[in-house]
Design a protein around this motif. Structure first.
Motif, mmCIF file in Angstrom:
data_model
loop_
_atom_site.group_PDB
_atom_site.id
_atom_site.type_symbol
_atom_site.label_atom_id
_atom_site.label_comp_id
_atom_site.label_asym_id
_atom_site.label_seq_id
_atom_site.Cartn_x
_atom_site.Cartn_y
_atom_site.Cartn_z
ATOM 1 N N GLY A 47 0.700 -1.180 -0.004
ATOM 2 C CA GLY A 47 -0.291 -0.042 0.504
ATOM 3 C C GLY A 47 1.062 1.317 -0.060
ATOM 4 N N PRO A 48 1.459 1.379 1.261
ATOM 5 C CA PRO A 48 2.296 2.725 1.035
ATOM 6 C C PRO A 48 3.092 2.195 -0.307
ATOM 7 C CG PRO A 48 2.525 1.325 3.585
ATOM 8 C CD PRO A 48 1.783 0.709 2.260
ATOM 9 N N PRO A 49 3.927 3.946 -0.328
ATOM 10 C CA PRO A 49 5.746 3.906 -1.382
ATOM 11 C C PRO A 49 6.232 2.845 -1.201
ATOM 12 C CG PRO A 49 4.383 5.731 -0.682
ATOM 13 C CD PRO A 49 3.878 5.129 0.422
ATOM 14 N N LEU A 50 7.183 2.325 -1.405
ATOM 15 C CA LEU A 50 8.474 1.688 -1.358
ATOM 16 C C LEU A 50 9.242 2.290 0.001
ATOM 17 C CD1 LEU A 50 9.463 -0.111 -4.564
ATOM 18 C CD2 LEU A 50 8.269 -0.935 -3.218
ATOM 19 N N SER A 51 9.506 3.539 0.001
ATOM 20 C CA SER A 51 10.621 3.867 0.805
ATOM 21 C C SER A 51 9.710 4.183 2.301
ATOM 22 C CB SER A 51 10.518 5.630 0.309
ATOM 23 O OG SER A 51 9.765 6.176 0.306
ATOM 24 N N GLU A 52 9.094 3.946 1.733
ATOM 25 C CA GLU A 52 8.306 4.038 3.663
ATOM 26 C C GLU A 52 8.054 2.677 3.563
ATOM 27 O OE1 GLU A 52 3.315 5.308 5.154
ATOM 28 O OE2 GLU A 52 4.430 6.590 3.417
ATOM 29 N N SER A 53 7.777 1.449 3.145
ATOM 30 C CA SER A 53 7.983 0.809 3.809
ATOM 31 C C SER A 53 9.270 -0.442 3.943
ATOM 32 C CB SER A 53 7.228 -0.988 2.449
ATOM 33 O OG SER A 53 5.944 -0.638 2.321
ATOM 34 N N PHE A 54 9.881 0.521 3.005
ATOM 35 C CA PHE A 54 11.368 -0.065 3.363
ATOM 36 C C PHE A 54 11.560 0.476 4.745
ATOM 37 C CE2 PHE A 54 11.118 -2.438 -0.674
ATOM 38 C CZ PHE A 54 11.362 -3.889 -0.431
ATOM 39 N N SER A 55 12.097 1.527 5.081
ATOM 40 C CA SER A 55 11.863 2.537 6.068
ATOM 41 C C SER A 55 12.076 1.711 7.583
ATOM 42 C CB SER A 55 11.691 3.691 6.540
ATOM 43 O OG SER A 55 10.196 3.750 6.992
ATOM 44 N N THR A 56 10.471 1.223 7.421
ATOM 45 C CA THR A 56 10.551 -0.121 8.837
ATOM 46 C C THR A 56 11.494 -0.737 8.894
ATOM 47 O OG1 THR A 56 8.764 -1.151 7.881
ATOM 48 C CG2 THR A 56 8.063 0.895 8.720
ATOM 49 N N VAL A 57 12.350 -0.908 7.781
ATOM 50 C CA VAL A 57 13.074 -2.326 8.364
ATOM 51 C C VAL A 57 14.706 -2.138 7.620
ATOM 52 C CG1 VAL A 57 14.103 -4.533 6.122
ATOM 53 C CG2 VAL A 57 11.721 -3.565 5.815
ATOM 54 N N ASP A 58 14.927 -0.877 7.212
ATOM 55 C CA ASP A 58 15.831 -0.922 7.573
ATOM 56 C C ASP A 58 17.036 0.483 6.820
ATOM 57 O OD1 ASP A 58 19.436 -0.152 7.846
ATOM 58 O OD2 ASP A 58 19.975 -2.337 6.901
ATOM 59 N N ILE A 59 17.005 1.539 7.176
ATOM 60 C CA ILE A 59 16.343 3.077 7.311
ATOM 61 C C ILE A 59 17.731 2.915 6.259
ATOM 62 C CG2 ILE A 59 17.484 4.516 8.376
ATOM 63 C CD1 ILE A 59 14.868 6.110 8.181
ATOM 64 N N GLU A 60 18.740 2.752 6.402
ATOM 65 C CA GLU A 60 20.878 2.601 5.911
ATOM 66 C C GLU A 60 19.975 1.833 4.288
ATOM 67 O OE1 GLU A 60 22.204 4.590 7.145
ATOM 68 O OE2 GLU A 60 21.855 4.829 9.268
ATOM 69 N N ARG A 61 19.462 0.733 3.853
ATOM 70 C CA ARG A 61 19.687 0.532 3.182
ATOM 71 C C ARG A 61 18.552 0.415 1.759
ATOM 72 N NH1 ARG A 61 22.766 -5.954 3.938
ATOM 73 N NH2 ARG A 61 23.621 -5.208 2.352
ATOM 74 N N ILE A 62 17.814 1.625 2.293
ATOM 75 C CA ILE A 62 16.312 2.032 1.758
ATOM 76 C C ILE A 62 16.423 1.480 -0.090
ATOM 77 C CG2 ILE A 62 14.495 3.607 1.507
ATOM 78 C CD1 ILE A 62 14.659 4.369 4.083
ATOM 79 N N ASN A 63 17.792 2.053 -0.765
ATOM 80 C CA ASN A 63 17.770 2.326 -1.590
ATOM 81 C C ASN A 63 18.108 1.178 -2.363
ATOM 82 O OD1 ASN A 63 17.499 4.996 -2.122
ATOM 83 N ND2 ASN A 63 19.366 5.723 -1.747
ATOM 84 N N GLU A 64 18.985 0.370 -1.624
ATOM 85 C CA GLU A 64 19.417 -1.036 -1.851
ATOM 86 C C GLU A 64 18.435 -1.867 -2.409
ATOM 87 O OE1 GLU A 64 23.170 -3.085 -0.725
ATOM 88 O OE2 GLU A 64 22.767 -1.126 0.694
ATOM 89 N N LEU A 65 16.890 -1.673 -1.248
ATOM 90 C CA LEU A 65 16.475 -2.702 -1.147
ATOM 91 C C LEU A 65 15.254 -2.357 -1.919
ATOM 92 C CD1 LEU A 65 15.572 -2.385 2.879
ATOM 93 C CD2 LEU A 65 16.041 -4.460 1.604
ATOM 94 N N ILE A 66 14.868 -0.639 -2.127
ATOM 95 C CA ILE A 66 14.403 -0.115 -3.460
ATOM 96 C C ILE A 66 14.446 -1.300 -5.201
ATOM 97 C CG2 ILE A 66 12.950 1.433 -5.033
ATOM 98 C CD1 ILE A 66 13.019 2.586 -2.000
ATOM 99 N N GLU A 67 15.849 -1.086 -5.115
ATOM 100 C CA GLU A 67 16.436 -0.930 -6.558
ATOM 101 C C GLU A 67 16.368 -2.854 -6.578
ATOM 102 O OE1 GLU A 67 20.767 -1.080 -8.745
ATOM 103 O OE2 GLU A 67 20.423 -0.152 -6.747
ATOM 104 N N GLU A 68 16.483 -4.305 -5.736
ATOM 105 C CA GLU A 68 16.336 -4.454 -5.818
ATOM 106 C C GLU A 68 15.406 -5.600 -5.959
ATOM 107 O OE1 GLU A 68 17.265 -8.920 -6.260
ATOM 108 O OE2 GLU A 68 18.974 -7.250 -6.133
ATOM 109 N N TYR A 69 13.621 -4.753 -5.425
ATOM 110 C CA TYR A 69 12.634 -5.051 -5.225
ATOM 111 C C TYR A 69 11.908 -4.687 -7.705
ATOM 112 C CZ TYR A 69 7.242 -4.067 -4.854
ATOM 113 O OH TYR A 69 5.989 -4.514 -4.753
ATOM 114 N N ARG A 70 12.321 -3.271 -7.422
ATOM 115 C CA ARG A 70 11.877 -3.286 -8.765
ATOM 116 C C ARG A 70 12.390 -4.051 -9.497
ATOM 117 N NH1 ARG A 70 11.825 3.600 -7.737
ATOM 118 N NH2 ARG A 70 9.669 3.916 -6.823
#
Length: 215
Positions: A47-70
């Protein structure tokens, strides 16, 4: 006031991307954090933007997580996405009847375009507002108000249709009527808690609400 304009969420509303989203999150999270996340852990991320969802997992690695997800999401898009019953026919009927139609989504435009094309919906929508077009995602009213500005519509004549509380709250915040979809992956009862004006059991339920004949 008569409804002249209908805004739709995309994922889980117009097209069934639930399995694609779940698999994309599971792939990404288990690549970075092996065996930590299971299927039942994914629903809160949807539901939320990926940046918001992944910020609850690891705020330091948001960009890496989003890149892999996409990367996974795009590669497996058509493998997992399905159409929902009566969506195509309902949207086609609305368009032919002269309603102004828009999509308001928290997804990035390149993947949004893939989904709209998959659902054979490209020719029906006058406006598509994505996460790339705004500073604030739903439930902030900005994306809905931008769509309405582009459609030359007012909130009072508009219905927002979605499968998540962000859609219902976004509609309320923008001053539109709201409709929840009972096929939401989070469950009809969950969505009903946010008091949408209408609850659709199937997309064609929308037609009599806006004054058209049922399919």
């Amino acid at each position: 006031m008569k409804i002249t304009t209908v805004l739709f969420d995309l994922d889980g509303t117009l097209i069934n991307t639930n399995e694609l989203i779940i698999e994309s999150f599971l792939h990404t999270l288990n690549k970075f954090y092996p065996e930590k996340y299971k299927r039942e852990d994914i629903l809160p991320f949807m539901g939320p933007p990926l940046s918001e969802s992944f910020s609850t997992v690891d705020i330091e690695r948001i960009n890496e997580l989003i890149e892999e997800y996409r990367k996974f999401n795009i590669a497996h898009h058509d493998e997992f996405v399905e159409e929902f019953e009566t969506v195509y026919e309902t949207v086609e009927t609305l368009k032919k009847a002269g309603f102004k139609l828009g999509i308001v989504t928290t997804k990035a435009r390149n993947v949004v375009n893939m989904g709209i094309e998959f659902g054979r919906l490209t020719s029906f929508f006058d406006v598509v507002v994505t996460i790339d077009d705004v500073q604030n995602a739903k439930p902030h009213p900005e994306p809905l108000l931008l769509a309405l500005k582009q459609l030359h519509s007012t909130p009072e004549e508009t219905l927002m249709v979605g499968d998540n509380h962000h859609d219902i709250e976004g509609g309320k915040n923008a001053g539109t009527k709201t409709a929840g979809v009972a096929w939401t992956v989070k469950g009809r009862d969950f969505l009903a808690k946010f008091n949408p004006d209408y609850m659709l059991e199937t997309m064609s339920d929308l037609l009599p609400i806006v004054g058209l004949k049922e399919l």
